[in-house]
Motif scaffolding. Structure first.
Motif, short mmCIF file in Angstrom:
data_model
loop_
_atom_site.label_atom_id
_atom_site.label_comp_id
_atom_site.label_asym_id
_atom_site.label_seq_id
_atom_site.Cartn_x
_atom_site.Cartn_y
_atom_site.Cartn_z
N LEU A 159 0.82 -1.20 0.00
CA LEU A 159 0.00 0.00 0.00
C LEU A 159 0.86 1.25 0.00
N MET A 160 0.38 2.27 -0.71
CA MET A 160 1.13 3.51 -0.83
C MET A 160 0.21 4.71 -0.73
N GLU A 161 0.70 5.75 -0.13
CA GLU A 161 0.07 7.07 -0.17
C GLU A 161 0.92 7.90 -1.11
N THR A 162 0.60 7.85 -2.40
CA THR A 162 1.46 8.46 -3.40
C THR A 162 1.16 9.93 -3.65
N ARG A 163 -0.08 10.34 -3.45
CA ARG A 163 -0.49 11.72 -3.72
C ARG A 163 -0.07 12.14 -5.14
N ARG A 164 -0.28 11.21 -6.07
CA ARG A 164 0.09 11.45 -7.47
C ARG A 164 -0.83 12.51 -8.09
N ALA A 165 -0.29 13.20 -9.09
CA ALA A 165 -1.06 14.17 -9.86
C ALA A 165 -1.79 13.42 -10.97
N ILE A 166 -2.85 12.70 -10.57
CA ILE A 166 -3.64 11.90 -11.49
C ILE A 166 -4.99 12.58 -11.71
N THR A 167 -5.45 12.53 -12.93
CA THR A 167 -6.78 13.03 -13.25
C THR A 167 -7.62 11.85 -13.70
N PRO A 168 -8.72 11.54 -12.97
CA PRO A 168 -9.18 12.13 -11.72
C PRO A 168 -8.35 11.63 -10.54
N SER A 169 -8.48 12.30 -9.42
CA SER A 169 -7.72 11.99 -8.22
C SER A 169 -8.02 10.59 -7.70
N ILE A 170 -7.00 9.96 -7.13
CA ILE A 170 -7.19 8.65 -6.49
C ILE A 170 -6.87 8.73 -5.00
N ASP A 171 -6.84 9.92 -4.44
CA ASP A 171 -6.41 10.12 -3.06
C ASP A 171 -7.41 9.66 -2.01
N ALA A 172 -8.60 9.21 -2.39
CA ALA A 172 -9.62 8.82 -1.40
C ALA A 172 -9.29 7.50 -0.69
N ALA A 173 -8.47 6.66 -1.31
CA ALA A 173 -8.13 5.36 -0.72
C ALA A 173 -6.66 5.09 -0.98
N PRO A 174 -6.02 4.28 -0.13
CA PRO A 174 -4.62 3.94 -0.41
C PRO A 174 -4.49 3.22 -1.75
N GLU A 175 -3.38 3.47 -2.41
CA GLU A 175 -3.08 2.80 -3.68
C GLU A 175 -2.31 1.52 -3.38
N ILE A 176 -2.71 0.44 -4.01
CA ILE A 176 -1.94 -0.80 -3.90
C ILE A 176 -1.12 -0.94 -5.17
N GLY A 177 0.08 -1.45 -5.01
CA GLY A 177 0.94 -1.62 -6.16
C GLY A 177 1.79 -2.86 -6.02
N TRP A 178 2.27 -3.34 -7.13
CA TRP A 178 3.14 -4.51 -7.13
C TRP A 178 4.16 -4.37 -8.25
N THR A 179 5.39 -4.67 -7.90
CA THR A 179 6.49 -4.68 -8.85
C THR A 179 7.29 -5.93 -8.57
N LEU A 180 7.45 -6.77 -9.58
CA LEU A 180 8.19 -8.01 -9.42
C LEU A 180 9.48 -7.98 -10.23
N ALA A 181 10.51 -8.59 -9.67
CA ALA A 181 11.77 -8.75 -10.39
C ALA A 181 11.50 -9.48 -11.70
N GLY A 182 12.26 -9.17 -12.73
CA GLY A 182 12.02 -9.76 -14.04
C GLY A 182 12.00 -11.27 -14.04
N ASP A 183 12.90 -11.89 -13.29
CA ASP A 183 12.96 -13.35 -13.22
C ASP A 183 11.79 -13.97 -12.48
N ALA A 184 11.03 -13.15 -11.76
CA ALA A 184 9.90 -13.65 -10.97
C ALA A 184 8.57 -13.55 -11.72
#
Length: 185
Positions: A85-110
């Motif tokens: 979970l992240m609180e990114t406060r990104r400049a996105i249109t429309p805003s996504i600041d109402a809820a935490p953003e979930i993200g995932w990044t995996l190593a290439g071999d994974a």
């Protein structure tokens, strides 16, 4: 080594998820320099300095919000990725600041081995008991992440813009599962 007592360790059949530590820098920097990793996440490699700032942000979010991201490693200690979970406060249109953003990044071999599903199931079990909803953004060309979000119960809210590029904005209520993205289209 845990970053603090407030970061819970999560375990699955194949993974251990812990808070970030300074010793994760080299593995994370190597991951973020791999084109298989950044191709759908900004399209540019991250410098070691940028990865260090990401690592510090990950640690700080646990302190400020009581949630954040984890480093996932397999039973051999190999970095699988960063997820949570992240609180990114990104400049996105429309805003996504109402809820935490979930993200995932995996190593290439994974990639393609079910690690993201496994780790995110553990993270969402932890999250669902604490947070009523989460959101995520996905590049419309990232078919693998769209399929994963669908299996996790994310529903398409809208298409938005981030850094002048289109993104899908998806939401998930705690306890939701399956039939998300494709059903909402």
């Amino acid at each position: 080594m845990q970053t603090s007592l407030s970061v819970p360790m999560l375990t699955t059949a194949r993974l251990t998820l812990t808070g970030h530590t300074a010793s994760d820098l080299e593995d994370c920097a190597a991951m973020w320099s791999d084109p298989r990793v950044y191709a759908m996440i900004g399209g540019q490699p991250r410098s070691r300095e940028d990865v260090w700032i990401r690592l510090l942000r990950a640690i700080g979010q646990w302190t400020l919000f009581g949630y954040g991201t984890w480093v996932a490693r397999d039973t051999a200690g190999r970095l699988i990725g960063e997820l949570g979970l992240m609180e990114t406060r990104r400049a996105i249109t429309p805003s996504i600041d109402a809820a935490p953003e979930i993200g995932w990044t995996l190593a290439g071999d994974a990639h393609g081995q079910g690690y993201a599903s496994e780790a995110l199931a553990a993270i969402l079990a932890w999250t669902d008991a604490r947070i009523p909803s989460t959101t995520c953004i996905i590049d419309p060309a990232n078919a693998a992440s769209i399929r994963l979000a669908d299996r996790l119960g994310y529903r398409l809210r809208t298409t938005g813009l981030y850094r002048d590029a289109p993104i899908l904005i998806l939401d998930r209520a705690a306890g939701s599962a399956g039939a998300g993205v494709s059903a909402a289209r």
